[in-house]
Design a protein around this motif. Structure first.
Motif, PDB file in Angstrom:
ATOM      1  N   GLY A   1       0.817  -1.207   0.000  1.00 46.87           N
ATOM      2  CA  GLY A   1       0.000   0.000   0.000  1.00 46.87           C
ATOM      3  C   GLY A   1       0.848   1.252   0.000  1.00 46.87           C
ATOM      4  O   GLY A   1       0.528   2.244  -0.675  1.00 46.87           O
ATOM      5  N   SER A   2       1.946   1.236   0.757  1.00 47.86           N
ATOM      6  CA  SER A   2       2.849   2.385   0.819  1.00 47.86           C
ATOM      7  C   SER A   2       3.491   2.645  -0.541  1.00 47.86           C
ATOM      8  O   SER A   2       3.515   3.789  -1.025  1.00 47.86           O
ATOM      9  CB  SER A   2       3.928   2.124   1.873  1.00 47.86           C
ATOM     10  N   ASN A   3       4.008   1.603  -1.162  1.00 48.71           N
ATOM     11  CA  ASN A   3       4.654   1.771  -2.458  1.00 48.71           C
ATOM     12  C   ASN A   3       3.659   2.215  -3.531  1.00 48.71           C
ATOM     13  O   ASN A   3       3.988   3.040  -4.396  1.00 48.71           O
ATOM     14  CB  ASN A   3       5.329   0.465  -2.887  1.00 48.71           C
ATOM     15  N   SER A   4       2.442   1.686  -3.478  1.00 48.11           N
ATOM     16  CA  SER A   4       1.421   2.078  -4.458  1.00 48.11           C
ATOM     17  C   SER A   4       1.067   3.551  -4.312  1.00 48.11           C
ATOM     18  O   SER A   4       0.905   4.267  -5.300  1.00 48.11           O
ATOM     19  CB  SER A   4       0.160   1.223  -4.284  1.00 48.11           C
ATOM     20  N   ARG A   5       0.960   4.014  -3.070  1.00 48.11           N
ATOM     21  CA  ARG A   5       0.674   5.430  -2.829  1.00 48.11           C
ATOM     22  C   ARG A   5       1.812   6.307  -3.337  1.00 48.11           C
ATOM     23  O   ARG A   5       1.582   7.367  -3.928  1.00 48.11           O
ATOM     24  CB  ARG A   5       0.443   5.646  -1.343  1.00 48.11           C
ATOM     25  N   ALA A   6       3.056   5.885  -3.114  1.00 49.87           N
ATOM     26  CA  ALA A   6       4.207   6.652  -3.578  1.00 49.87           C
ATOM     27  C   ALA A   6       4.221   6.755  -5.098  1.00 49.87           C
ATOM     28  O   ALA A   6       4.486   7.823  -5.659  1.00 49.87           O
ATOM     29  CB  ALA A   6       5.498   6.008  -3.069  1.00 49.87           C
ATOM     30  N   VAL A   7       3.921   5.651  -5.774  1.00 45.58           N
ATOM     31  CA  VAL A   7       3.878   5.672  -7.239  1.00 45.58           C
ATOM     32  C   VAL A   7       2.748   6.574  -7.726  1.00 45.58           C
ATOM     33  O   VAL A   7       2.910   7.361  -8.662  1.00 45.58           O
ATOM     34  CB  VAL A   7       3.703   4.237  -7.787  1.00 45.58           C
ATOM     35  N   ASP A   8       1.591   6.489  -7.065  1.00 42.00           N
ATOM     36  CA  ASP A   8       0.442   7.307  -7.451  1.00 42.00           C
ATOM     37  C   ASP A   8       0.729   8.794  -7.268  1.00 42.00           C
ATOM     38  O   ASP A   8       0.227   9.630  -8.028  1.00 42.00           O
ATOM     39  CB  ASP A   8      -0.778   6.913  -6.618  1.00 42.00           C
ATOM     40  N   MET A   9       1.538   9.132  -6.282  1.00 42.60           N
ATOM     41  CA  MET A   9       1.902  10.526  -6.028  1.00 42.60           C
ATOM     42  C   MET A   9       3.129  10.956  -6.826  1.00 42.60           C
ATOM     43  O   MET A   9       3.666  12.041  -6.632  1.00 42.60           O
ATOM     44  CB  MET A   9       2.160  10.731  -4.528  1.00 42.60           C
ATOM     45  N   LYS A  10       3.584  10.060  -7.718  1.00 46.72           N
ATOM     46  CA  LYS A  10       4.705  10.352  -8.619  1.00 46.72           C
ATOM     47  C   LYS A  10       5.994  10.687  -7.859  1.00 46.72           C
ATOM     48  O   LYS A  10       6.736  11.607  -8.236  1.00 46.72           O
ATOM     49  CB  LYS A  10       4.339  11.480  -9.592  1.00 46.72           C
ATOM     50  N   VAL A  11       6.243   9.941  -6.791  1.00 50.73           N
ATOM     51  CA  VAL A  11       7.508  10.075  -6.082  1.00 50.73           C
ATOM     52  C   VAL A  11       8.618   9.552  -6.991  1.00 50.73           C
ATOM     53  O   VAL A  11       8.506   8.453  -7.539  1.00 50.73           O
ATOM     54  CB  VAL A  11       7.484   9.277  -4.764  1.00 50.73           C
ATOM     55  N   PRO A  12       9.694  10.310  -7.191  1.00 49.33           N
ATOM     56  CA  PRO A  12      10.769   9.873  -8.097  1.00 49.33           C
ATOM     57  C   PRO A  12      11.364   8.529  -7.693  1.00 49.33           C
ATOM     58  O   PRO A  12      11.462   8.211  -6.498  1.00 49.33           O
ATOM     59  CB  PRO A  12      11.819  10.999  -7.971  1.00 49.33           C
ATOM     60  N   GLU A  13      11.756   7.765  -8.690  1.00 47.33           N
ATOM     61  CA  GLU A  13      12.351   6.453  -8.436  1.00 47.33           C
ATOM     62  C   GLU A  13      13.594   6.569  -7.562  1.00 47.33           C
ATOM     63  O   GLU A  13      13.855   5.705  -6.716  1.00 47.33           O
ATOM     64  CB  GLU A  13      12.721   5.787  -9.773  1.00 47.33           C
ATOM     65  N   SER A  14      14.359   7.641  -7.743  1.00 48.09           N
ATOM     66  CA  SER A  14      15.576   7.829  -6.952  1.00 48.09           C
ATOM     67  C   SER A  14      15.245   7.992  -5.462  1.00 48.09           C
ATOM     68  O   SER A  14      15.990   7.536  -4.594  1.00 48.09           O
ATOM     69  CB  SER A  14      16.343   9.056  -7.450  1.00 48.09           C
ATOM     70  N   VAL A  15      14.120   8.635  -5.156  1.00 45.90           N
ATOM     71  CA  VAL A  15      13.703   8.819  -3.757  1.00 45.90           C
ATOM     72  C   VAL A  15      13.271   7.486  -3.159  1.00 45.90           C
ATOM     73  O   VAL A  15      13.607   7.161  -2.014  1.00 45.90           O
ATOM     74  CB  VAL A  15      12.565   9.850  -3.664  1.00 45.90           C
ATOM     75  N   ILE A  16      12.520   6.705  -3.926  1.00 47.23           N
ATOM     76  CA  ILE A  16      12.087   5.384  -3.451  1.00 47.23           C
ATOM     77  C   ILE A  16      13.301   4.491  -3.193  1.00 47.23           C
ATOM     78  O   ILE A  16      13.375   3.787  -2.177  1.00 47.23           O
ATOM     79  CB  ILE A  16      11.131   4.730  -4.464  1.00 47.23           C
ATOM     80  N   ASP A  17      14.289   4.527  -4.108  1.00 49.83           N
ATOM     81  CA  ASP A  17      15.499   3.718  -3.925  1.00 49.83           C
ATOM     82  C   ASP A  17      16.264   4.156  -2.680  1.00 49.83           C
ATOM     83  O   ASP A  17      16.777   3.318  -1.930  1.00 49.83           O
ATOM     84  CB  ASP A  17      16.405   3.838  -5.152  1.00 49.83           C
ATOM     85  N   LEU A  18      16.349   5.470  -2.456  1.00 54.46           N
ATOM     86  CA  LEU A  18      17.042   5.985  -1.277  1.00 54.46           C
ATOM     87  C   LEU A  18      16.325   5.546  -0.009  1.00 54.46           C
ATOM     88  O   LEU A  18      16.959   5.173   0.989  1.00 54.46           O
ATOM     89  CB  LEU A  18      17.112   7.511  -1.341  1.00 54.46           C
ATOM     90  N   HIS A  19      14.998   5.554  -0.048  1.00 55.62           N
ATOM     91  CA  HIS A  19      14.199   5.162   1.119  1.00 55.62           C
ATOM     92  C   HIS A  19      14.401   3.691   1.455  1.00 55.62           C
ATOM     93  O   HIS A  19      14.384   3.311   2.638  1.00 55.62           O
ATOM     94  CB  HIS A  19      12.722   5.427   0.810  1.00 55.62           C
ATOM     95  N   ASN A  20      14.599   2.860   0.451  1.00 56.28           N
ATOM     96  CA  ASN A  20      14.722   1.410   0.656  1.00 56.28           C
ATOM     97  C   ASN A  20      16.167   0.921   0.644  1.00 56.28           C
ATOM     98  O   ASN A  20      16.403  -0.285   0.634  1.00 56.28           O
ATOM     99  CB  ASN A  20      13.929   0.662  -0.421  1.00 56.28           C
ATOM    100  N   ARG A  21      17.121   1.837   0.644  1.00 57.24           N
ATOM    101  CA  ARG A  21      18.527   1.445   0.529  1.00 57.24           C
ATOM    102  C   ARG A  21      18.970   0.566   1.685  1.00 57.24           C
ATOM    103  O   ARG A  21      19.820  -0.308   1.531  1.00 57.24           O
ATOM    104  CB  ARG A  21      19.414   2.688   0.450  1.00 57.24           C
TER     105      ARG A  21
END
Length: 273
Positions: free
Chosen positions: A216-236
């Motif tokens: 659900g968190s990842n789907s919301r981030a994608v829906d809000m157009k969070v940059p891929e680089s930010v998602i990668d940094l968050h999950n590093r």
């Protein structure tokens, strides 16, 4: 090469292994995946209900403790995009020690530091992964509020170390311990807001903290157009954990200082939730 088997059971024989492989190739595999948790279900209904229940159950310590524990676990796992088992890596003592970081008096923007115990090869360094979340997300999830309430209970029990999410004897919980209250709250959502969660959905089958919160968190981030680089940094932290935690042996204060240099980028993920 040679294969060694620890049992003479026919179902572990070479013939049965080949039979299963052939069966899979011919028939395929159908998997039942967990649904992602809608941020509106969590924030608009569940956490508000749980906040009210926690206030109403002040005289019943066991019920009050359970509701606050689950509320804190759900909000942390959602904003940090954690699988259910990863949420139990949160350390009580370090959560308390890092709570003052990011407070509104000492930092802007206001945020919460979530420390996860990790596996590190270098024994000289601190054995923590630090994750950060805004104190209140864009959709209104009150992360600092729930962490503060749960820390209050841990302080009242005299817990200065060990797992943050534990039973009253201090033993770390398991996914099933959280899932029970999670499903109970989801059924209340079905009754109160069928527009958000279809009453026909079997919540015990379709929702689990192991995957529903992260999905659900990842789907919301994608829906809000969070940059891929930010998602990668968050999950590093997760890729570092798989590598065995190869990181320089610095103090925790140095680690937080380094984290602060990319703080705005790290907070962008949770801000959009």
């Amino acid at each position: 090469g040679d294969a060694f088997r620890t049992s003479n059971c026919p179902m572990e024989s070479r013939w049965f292994s080949l039979f299963n492989r052939g069966l899979l190739l011919r028939m395929g595999r159908q998997t039942e995946t967990n649904f992602g948790l809608d941020y509106r279900v969590l924030g608009v209904v569940m956490l508000k209900n749980m906040e009210r229940e926690a206030d109403e159950e002040q005289e019943n310590y066991v019920a009050h403790r359970r509701v606050v524990l689950v509320g804190c676990f759900l909000v942390i796992a959602f904003v940090c995009a954690l699988r259910g088992n990863e949420g139990f890596m949160v350390d009580a003592g370090e959560l308390r020690n890092h709570f003052w970081y990011g407070s509104e008096q000492g930092s802007s923007p206001s945020h919460v530091v979530i420390p996860l115990l990790g596996r590190f090869k270098n024994e000289e360094g601190e054995r923590l992964h630090l994750m950060v979340s805004v104190s209140v997300t864009g959709s209104g999830l009150k992360v600092r509020y729930w962490v503060d309430r749960w820390l209050g209970i841990l302080r009242s029990e005299g817990r200065s170390s060990g797992p943050a999410f534990c039973n009253m004897s201090g033993t770390v919980l398991e996914s099933g311990d959280i899932d029970g209250e999670f499903h109970n709250q989801l059924r209340k959502v079905q009754e109160a807001r069928p527009d958000l969660l279809d009453p026909e959905v079997d919540v015990e089958e379709k929702f689990r903290i192991f995957r529903s919160l992260r999905r659900g968190s990842n789907s919301r981030a994608v829906d809000m157009k969070v940059p891929e680089s930010v998602i990668d940094l968050h999950n590093r932290w997760r890729s570092m954990e798989r590598r065995g935690g190869q990181r320089a042996a610095n103090s925790m204060r140095d680690y937080y200082t380094d984290l602060a240099l990319t703080l705005n980028s790290r907070l962008e993920y949770s801000q959009c939730l």
